[in-house]
Design an enzyme around this catalytic site. Structure first.
Site, short mmCIF file in Angstrom:
data_model
loop_
_atom_site.label_atom_id
_atom_site.label_comp_id
_atom_site.label_asym_id
_atom_site.label_seq_id
_atom_site.Cartn_x
_atom_site.Cartn_y
_atom_site.Cartn_z
N PRO A 1 0.83 -1.22 0.00
CA PRO A 1 0.00 0.00 0.00
C PRO A 1 0.86 1.26 0.00
O PRO A 1 0.38 2.33 -0.35
CB PRO A 1 -0.79 -0.12 1.30
CG PRO A 1 -0.76 -1.56 1.66
CD PRO A 1 0.55 -2.07 1.17
N GLU B 1 2.54 -8.11 8.62
CA GLU B 1 2.74 -6.64 8.69
C GLU B 1 3.64 -6.17 7.56
O GLU B 1 3.98 -4.99 7.47
CB GLU B 1 3.33 -6.26 10.05
CG GLU B 1 2.46 -6.63 11.24
CD GLU B 1 0.99 -6.20 11.01
OE1 GLU B 1 0.10 -7.07 11.09
OE2 GLU B 1 0.78 -5.01 10.68
N ARG C 1 -1.89 -8.53 -20.78
CA ARG C 1 -2.81 -8.32 -21.90
C ARG C 1 -2.28 -7.27 -22.87
O ARG C 1 -2.82 -7.09 -23.96
CB ARG C 1 -4.21 -7.93 -21.42
CG ARG C 1 -4.30 -6.62 -20.67
CD ARG C 1 -5.67 -6.38 -20.10
NE ARG C 1 -6.67 -6.16 -21.11
CZ ARG C 1 -6.80 -5.03 -21.78
NH1 ARG C 1 -5.96 -4.03 -21.54
NH2 ARG C 1 -7.75 -4.87 -22.68
N ASP D 1 -8.96 0.89 -25.06
CA ASP D 1 -9.25 0.61 -23.65
C ASP D 1 -9.60 1.89 -22.92
O ASP D 1 -9.15 2.96 -23.27
CB ASP D 1 -7.95 0.13 -22.95
CG ASP D 1 -7.80 -1.36 -23.06
OD1 ASP D 1 -6.72 -1.85 -22.71
OD2 ASP D 1 -8.75 -2.01 -23.53
C1 4FV Z 1 -1.33 -4.14 -1.19
C2 4FV Z 1 -1.99 -3.11 -1.86
C3 4FV Z 1 -1.67 -4.64 0.16
C4 4FV Z 1 -0.47 -5.07 3.16
C5 4FV Z 1 -0.17 -5.94 4.33
C6 4FV Z 1 -0.21 -7.27 2.34
C7 4FV Z 1 -0.97 -6.01 2.11
C8 4FV Z 1 0.02 -7.33 3.80
N1 4FV Z 1 -0.35 -4.60 -1.97
N2 4FV Z 1 -1.39 -2.96 -3.08
N3 4FV Z 1 -3.05 -2.37 -1.46
N4 4FV Z 1 -0.76 -5.49 0.75
O1 4FV Z 1 -2.70 -4.28 0.73
O2 4FV Z 1 -0.41 -3.87 -3.11
O3 4FV Z 1 1.35 -7.72 4.05
#
Ligand code: 4FV
Length: 246
Positions: free
Chosen positions: A88, A115, A153, A168
């Protein structure tokens, strides 16, 4: 193109890439996907891949050593492989990013769990961090699948001739126009006559206007960065004047 996916849950990838377009692309060797279990690179007898966070706090953190060995193994044949950590905290994934990544030959995708991963794994082995959206998943696996789908794609030959990524959504930064197919009349709701006119210029104009209308109403942020023609501006004035339904 090769996708290497580093995960603690390889089973999650068993079905998504067997079906439909991506399944055929793999069969036609237009791309290949290696699912790599990070636990296989934990050399202690209990194959421990996570541990408690230094400094306390809830949850567990993925250990750096198994990740380091797994990435070194994945890029052993091809040091130019581009490593991505799905998190994230990464840069937002979008169509432009998908296009950029589709020009690479080898992507290594690290899927976090718990985590997240030890900071040193990110500092030492990750070229780029990408997020698929501002929400928290239980793991990076689904994010990796989203990225593989959006990137593959765009690879030559993956989308059949009939389909093209050209019109697209987001390709020319506008949302797509409404689509219709048979029946012509569904519960009294009929397909716009223009689409049966055979007048391709008029149909293209209708579709452009619908794309502009929908983008203006739903994603004005996209309209702001779209390259609009003089004709588009005219259509937008008509739309804003007409108060048409979106
Ligand atoms: C995530 C996202 C995501 C965070 C904690 C995996 C999680 C756990 N990855 N974009 N949004 N990852 O939420 O890519 O480790």
């Amino acid at each position: 193109m090769r996708f290497d996916v580093l995960t603690l849950f390889p089973g999650m990838f068993s079905s998504p890439f067997q079906e439909s377009i991506l399944g055929r692309a793999i069969q036609k060797d237009l791309m290949d996907i290696r699912i790599i279990n990070v636990r296989d690179f934990a050399l202690d007898k209990h194959q421990v891949v996570d541990d408690t966070p230094y400094g306390g706090g809830q949850g567990m953190v993925m250990k750096v050593e198994p990740i380091a060995r797994a990435i070194e193994w994945a890029r052993s044949e091809d040091p130019s492989a581009w490593t991505i950590y799905l998190t994230p905290q990464g840069t937002p994934f979008d169509q432009e990013k998908a296009r950029t990544l589709s020009s690479r030959s080898h992507l290594i995708l690290l899927c976090g769990r718990y985590e997240g991963v030890d900071e040193r794994a990110r500092e030492m082995f990750i070229n780029e961090e990408i997020s698929i959206g501002d929400y928290v998943l239980t793991g990076g696996e689904l994010a990796a699948m989203v990225m593989i789908d959006a990137v593959s794609r765009l690879l030559p030959g993956v989308l059949g001739s009939a389909q093209s990524a050209e019109d697209d959504s987001f390709t020319n930064a506008l949302l797509e126009y409404p689509q219709y197919t048979r029946p012509f009349d569904f519960e009294g709701r009929c397909v716009p006559e223009i689409l049966l006119s055979g007048n391709h210029a008029a149909i293209a104009l209708w579709r452009r206007k619908e794309a502009l209308k929908r983008t203006a109403a739903r994603r004005p942020d996209l309209l702001a960065k779209a390259r609009l023609t003089r004709k588009d501006e005219e259509l937008l004035e008509e739309i804003l004047r007409g108060g048409d339904r979106v």
